[in-house]
Design an enzyme around this catalytic site. Structure first.
Site, PDB file in Angstrom:
ATOM      1  N   GLY A  12      15.267  -3.448 -21.258  1.00 17.08           N
ATOM      2  CA  GLY A  12      14.217  -2.358 -21.032  1.00 17.08           C
ATOM      3  C   GLY A  12      14.455  -1.008 -20.157  1.00 17.08           C
ATOM      4  O   GLY A  12      15.780  -1.077 -20.294  1.00 17.08           O
ATOM      5  N   ASP A  59      14.890 -17.029 -18.849  1.00 18.58           N
ATOM      6  CA  ASP A  59      13.760 -16.682 -18.859  1.00 18.58           C
ATOM      7  C   ASP A  59      12.940 -16.566 -18.000  1.00 18.58           C
ATOM      8  O   ASP A  59      13.058 -17.730 -17.307  1.00 18.58           O
ATOM      9  CB  ASP A  59      13.479 -17.556 -20.503  1.00 18.58           C
ATOM     10  CG  ASP A  59      11.625 -16.439 -21.142  1.00 18.58           C
ATOM     11  OD1 ASP A  59      10.861 -16.196 -19.565  1.00 18.58           O
ATOM     12  OD2 ASP A  59      11.415 -16.541 -21.823  1.00 18.58           O
ATOM     13  N   LEU A  81      14.357  -6.700 -12.792  1.00 18.43           N
ATOM     14  CA  LEU A  81      13.431  -5.729 -13.498  1.00 18.43           C
ATOM     15  C   LEU A  81      12.558  -6.789 -14.913  1.00 18.43           C
ATOM     16  O   LEU A  81      11.688  -5.781 -15.306  1.00 18.43           O
ATOM     17  CB  LEU A  81      14.623  -4.534 -14.429  1.00 18.43           C
ATOM     18  CG  LEU A  81      15.229  -4.418 -13.419  1.00 18.43           C
ATOM     19  CD1 LEU A  81      16.254  -3.181 -13.833  1.00 18.43           C
ATOM     20  CD2 LEU A  81      14.642  -3.436 -11.837  1.00 18.43           C
ATOM     21  N   ALA A  82      13.201  -7.513 -15.295  1.00 18.01           N
ATOM     22  CA  ALA A  82      12.104  -8.088 -15.721  1.00 18.01           C
ATOM     23  C   ALA A  82      11.039  -8.450 -15.891  1.00 18.01           C
ATOM     24  O   ALA A  82      10.273  -8.700 -14.937  1.00 18.01           O
ATOM     25  CB  ALA A  82      12.536  -9.860 -16.339  1.00 18.01           C
ATOM     26  N   ALA A  83       9.954  -7.935 -17.023  1.00 19.88           N
ATOM     27  CA  ALA A  83       8.110  -7.801 -16.703  1.00 19.88           C
ATOM     28  C   ALA A  83       7.576  -7.818 -18.216  1.00 19.88           C
ATOM     29  O   ALA A  83       8.014  -7.444 -18.708  1.00 19.88           O
ATOM     30  CB  ALA A  83       7.611  -7.339 -15.777  1.00 19.88           C
ATOM     31  N   SER A  85       5.540  -5.189 -18.811  1.00 21.51           N
ATOM     32  CA  SER A  85       5.519  -4.161 -18.495  1.00 21.51           C
ATOM     33  C   SER A  85       3.800  -3.316 -18.624  1.00 21.51           C
ATOM     34  O   SER A  85       4.116  -1.785 -18.176  1.00 21.51           O
ATOM     35  CB  SER A  85       6.238  -3.566 -18.106  1.00 21.51           C
ATOM     36  OG  SER A  85       7.191  -3.132 -19.423  1.00 21.51           O
ATOM     37  N   THR A 126       5.318  -2.139  -8.056  1.00 22.83           N
ATOM     38  CA  THR A 126       5.047  -0.839  -8.424  1.00 22.83           C
ATOM     39  C   THR A 126       3.871   0.039  -8.184  1.00 22.83           C
ATOM     40  O   THR A 126       3.058  -0.689  -7.355  1.00 22.83           O
ATOM     41  CB  THR A 126       4.659  -1.375  -9.846  1.00 22.83           C
ATOM     42  OG1 THR A 126       3.355  -0.450 -10.490  1.00 22.83           O
ATOM     43  CG2 THR A 126       3.544  -2.904  -9.730  1.00 22.83           C
ATOM     44  N   GLU A 128       1.157   0.571  -9.052  1.00 27.55           N
ATOM     45  CA  GLU A 128      -0.195   0.307  -9.729  1.00 27.55           C
ATOM     46  C   GLU A 128      -0.619  -0.743  -8.533  1.00 27.55           C
ATOM     47  O   GLU A 128      -1.997  -0.627  -8.753  1.00 27.55           O
ATOM     48  CB  GLU A 128       0.326  -0.919 -10.972  1.00 27.55           C
ATOM     49  CG  GLU A 128       0.809   0.130 -12.096  1.00 27.55           C
ATOM     50  CD  GLU A 128      -0.986   0.762 -12.559  1.00 27.55           C
ATOM     51  OE1 GLU A 128      -1.496  -0.429 -12.714  1.00 27.55           O
ATOM     52  OE2 GLU A 128      -0.839   1.828 -13.190  1.00 27.55           O
ATOM     53  N   TYR A 150      -2.165  -6.709 -14.543  1.00 24.80           N
ATOM     54  CA  TYR A 150      -0.405  -6.100 -14.352  1.00 24.80           C
ATOM     55  C   TYR A 150      -0.151  -6.427 -12.694  1.00 24.80           C
ATOM     56  O   TYR A 150       1.085  -6.769 -12.276  1.00 24.80           O
ATOM     57  CB  TYR A 150      -0.259  -4.947 -15.337  1.00 24.80           C
ATOM     58  CG  TYR A 150       1.507  -4.299 -14.819  1.00 24.80           C
ATOM     59  CD1 TYR A 150       2.202  -4.927 -15.416  1.00 24.80           C
ATOM     60  CD2 TYR A 150       0.969  -3.206 -14.054  1.00 24.80           C
ATOM     61  CE1 TYR A 150       3.548  -4.639 -15.082  1.00 24.80           C
ATOM     62  CE2 TYR A 150       2.242  -2.749 -13.867  1.00 24.80           C
ATOM     63  CZ  TYR A 150       3.971  -3.047 -13.919  1.00 24.80           C
ATOM     64  OH  TYR A 150       4.689  -2.596 -13.474  1.00 24.80           O
ATOM     65  N   LYS A 154       1.504  -8.362  -9.954  1.00 23.42           N
ATOM     66  CA  LYS A 154       2.640  -7.700  -9.496  1.00 23.42           C
ATOM     67  C   LYS A 154       2.753  -7.481  -7.817  1.00 23.42           C
ATOM     68  O   LYS A 154       3.218  -7.690  -7.006  1.00 23.42           O
ATOM     69  CB  LYS A 154       3.128  -6.641  -9.484  1.00 23.42           C
ATOM     70  CG  LYS A 154       3.634  -5.930 -10.986  1.00 23.42           C
ATOM     71  CD  LYS A 154       5.293  -6.443 -10.959  1.00 23.42           C
ATOM     72  CE  LYS A 154       5.578  -5.635 -12.157  1.00 23.42           C
ATOM     73  NZ  LYS A 154       7.271  -5.837 -11.958  1.00 23.42           N
ATOM     74  N   HIS A 180       8.347   6.367 -13.924  1.00 24.00           N
ATOM     75  CA  HIS A 180       9.297   6.833 -13.925  1.00 24.00           C
ATOM     76  C   HIS A 180       9.723   6.675 -15.571  1.00 24.00           C
ATOM     77  O   HIS A 180       9.441   5.601 -16.140  1.00 24.00           O
ATOM     78  CB  HIS A 180      11.136   6.599 -13.345  1.00 24.00           C
ATOM     79  CG  HIS A 180      10.787   4.681 -13.007  1.00 24.00           C
ATOM     80  ND1 HIS A 180      10.064   4.074 -11.982  1.00 24.00           N
ATOM     81  CD2 HIS A 180      11.296   4.001 -13.676  1.00 24.00           C
ATOM     82  CE1 HIS A 180      10.559   3.018 -12.356  1.00 24.00           C
ATOM     83  NE2 HIS A 180      11.670   3.005 -13.295  1.00 24.00           N
ATOM     84  N   ARG A 185      12.202   4.997 -22.262  1.00 21.48           N
ATOM     85  CA  ARG A 185      11.296   4.667 -22.132  1.00 21.48           C
ATOM     86  C   ARG A 185      10.551   4.066 -23.263  1.00 21.48           C
ATOM     87  O   ARG A 185      10.745   4.971 -24.694  1.00 21.48           O
ATOM     88  CB  ARG A 185      10.215   5.706 -21.639  1.00 21.48           C
ATOM     89  CG  ARG A 185       9.210   6.093 -21.407  1.00 21.48           C
ATOM     90  CD  ARG A 185       9.069   4.565 -19.892  1.00 21.48           C
ATOM     91  NE  ARG A 185       8.083   4.680 -19.144  1.00 21.48           N
ATOM     92  CZ  ARG A 185       7.783   4.110 -18.256  1.00 21.48           C
ATOM     93  NH1 ARG A 185       7.710   2.674 -18.541  1.00 21.48           N
ATOM     94  NH2 ARG A 185       6.620   3.972 -17.727  1.00 21.48           N
TER      95      ARG A 185
END
Ligand code: NAP
Ligand code: G4F
Length: 341
Positions: A12, A59, A81-83, A85, A126, A128, A150, A154, A180, A185
């Site tokens: 990512g 995974d 950092l995996a999500a 997203s 996040t 969010e 999401y 999170k 960010h 991106r």
């Protein structure tokens, strides 16, 4: 001896920049890579670091796989950092999103606890979480009110990280990062969607871009600076949680206007809400169309973060401003497309 870092989500945006930063600092970097169809390493290749990274199939959906990987790699630091997203996908796939973004974090923490609880852990939380924000600006003490599956998933990831820190004295930090962006991106996010569309329109490859809510406001910073904040959190004496943000907010409409200005197009707006269109002031051509297709069942209207604690305790501060970020993203897509045509 060189430290070893394990990064989930290495393919990512943030994974790629963090890998680059840690390699520069002399770390051995291992990327947890899920076995997904059409695996694409374009970001690592674009940064010229693909060959410097070891990849490990791992995974977040599979605890046994996580335990074996941690036993094998023996990381000093793990950056999760995996999500899943993308917020709109979380409304379509709320359970899968929760399996990855909520229970996935727990699997990882449990794997660390069972194999080596002294491994340092970073969780990608996040803005969010603030969702329907209870105060402006949002800071570490602002109550959470997520507005999507999401955000809700999170939220669990965030609290389970705090819980493992408090229950098992693990070195676990949560970075509450505001949006960010960068030339790396993903195309589905509004900033890159716009940078690419503006470049494409400039070269005559498309004539307009279709978007959703123009009034949502975000605190947009430059991703390369934010990964430095992640690393700084894991170098502290005591684990803690931090907001990383610029302290500035701009609407989607302002982002669109700024992106078109990069190629000399000044927009004038007509209509309102879902009937808005943006036309080129000079030619009258329609360049932006608003469609309900890109609206969400519940919106996060305003995000604006306070980076004060990060400034004081991490010595972290953002340098790239809004206009510079927009410029960098549009210029990068202009350059990419120019090579292709
Ligand atoms: P991104 O570009 O979408 O990358 C996410 C990565 O997670 C992808 O490489 C994806 O792998 C991987 N992944 C998804 N499901 C997985 C699974 N089950 N097992 C292992 N890996 C899996 O996201 P980003 O922008 O770099 O963001 C990094 C993290 O920060 C995410 O957790 C995101 O939610 C969070 N965050 C981002 C922002 C932001 O503005 N960028 C702000 C706050 C928080 P594939 O390549 O195989 O799809
Ligand atoms: O770029 P976005 O899809 O990012 P969003 O939803 O803010 O989420 C990103 O930032 C979060 C941090 O706050 C991360 F946790 C998350 O993983 C992700 O990186 O949308 C930004 C805004 C929204 O308000 C959306 O409604 O742009 C609005 N928007 C308007 N038209 C659009 C569009 N978003 C997208 N993706 N596509 C549109 O056409």
């Amino acid at each position: 001896m060189a430290k070893t870092a394990l990064i989930t989500g290495i393919r990512g945006q943030d994974g790629a920049y963090l890998a680059q930063l840690l390699l520069d600092k002399g770390y051995n970097v291992v990327g947890a890579d899920r076995r997904s169809g059409g695996a694409n390493y374009w970001r690592l290749k674009e940064l010229g670091i693909y060959k410097d990274i070891k990849l490990e199939y791992m995974d977040l959906l599979e605890l046994t796989n996580i335990i074996r990987s941690i036993e094998k790699i023996k990381p000093d630091e793990i950056y999760n950092l995996a999500a899943q997203s993308f917020v709109p996908t979380s409304f379509e796939q709320p359970m899968l999103t929760s399996e990855i973004n909520a229970i996935g974090v727990l699997r990882l923490l449990e794997g660390i606890r069972q194999v080596n609880p002294s491994t340092k852990f970073y969780q990608a939380s996040t803005s969010e979480l603030f969702g329907r924000a209870h105060e402006i600006p949002q800071k570490e003490t602002t109550p959470f009110h997520p507005r999507s599956p999401y955000g809700a998933a999170k939220l669990f990831g965030h609290w389970i990280t705090v819980n493992y820190r408090e229950s098992y004295r693990m070195f676990a930090c949560s970075g509450i990062l505001f949006n960010h962006e960068s030339p790396l991106r993903g195309m589905e996010f509004i900033t890159r969607k716009l940078a690419y569309a503006v470049a494409s329109i400039h070269f005559g490859l498309q004539d307009k871009v279709v978007v959703g809510n123009l009034e949502a406001k975000r605190d947009w910073g430059f991703a390369k600076e934010y990964v430095e904040g992640m690393w700084k959190m894991l170098q502290l004496k005591e684990p803690d949680d931090f907001v990383l943000a610029t302290g500035q907010t701009h609407s989607v409409r302002e982002f669109i206007e700024a992106a078109f200005r990069v190629v000399g197009v000044h927009l004038v707006w007509e209509g309102s809400a879902m009937n808005t269109v943006g036309r080129c002031k000079k030619t009258g051509k329609t360049r932006v169309v608003v469609s309900p297709d890109f609206y969400r069942p519940a919106e996060v209207d305003l995000l604006l973060g306070s980076p004060l604690k990060a400034k004081e305790k991490l010595g972290w501060k953002p340098r790239v401003g809004f206009e510079q970020l927009v410029d960098m993203m549009v210029e990068a897509d202009l350059k990419r497309l120019k090579k292709e045509i």
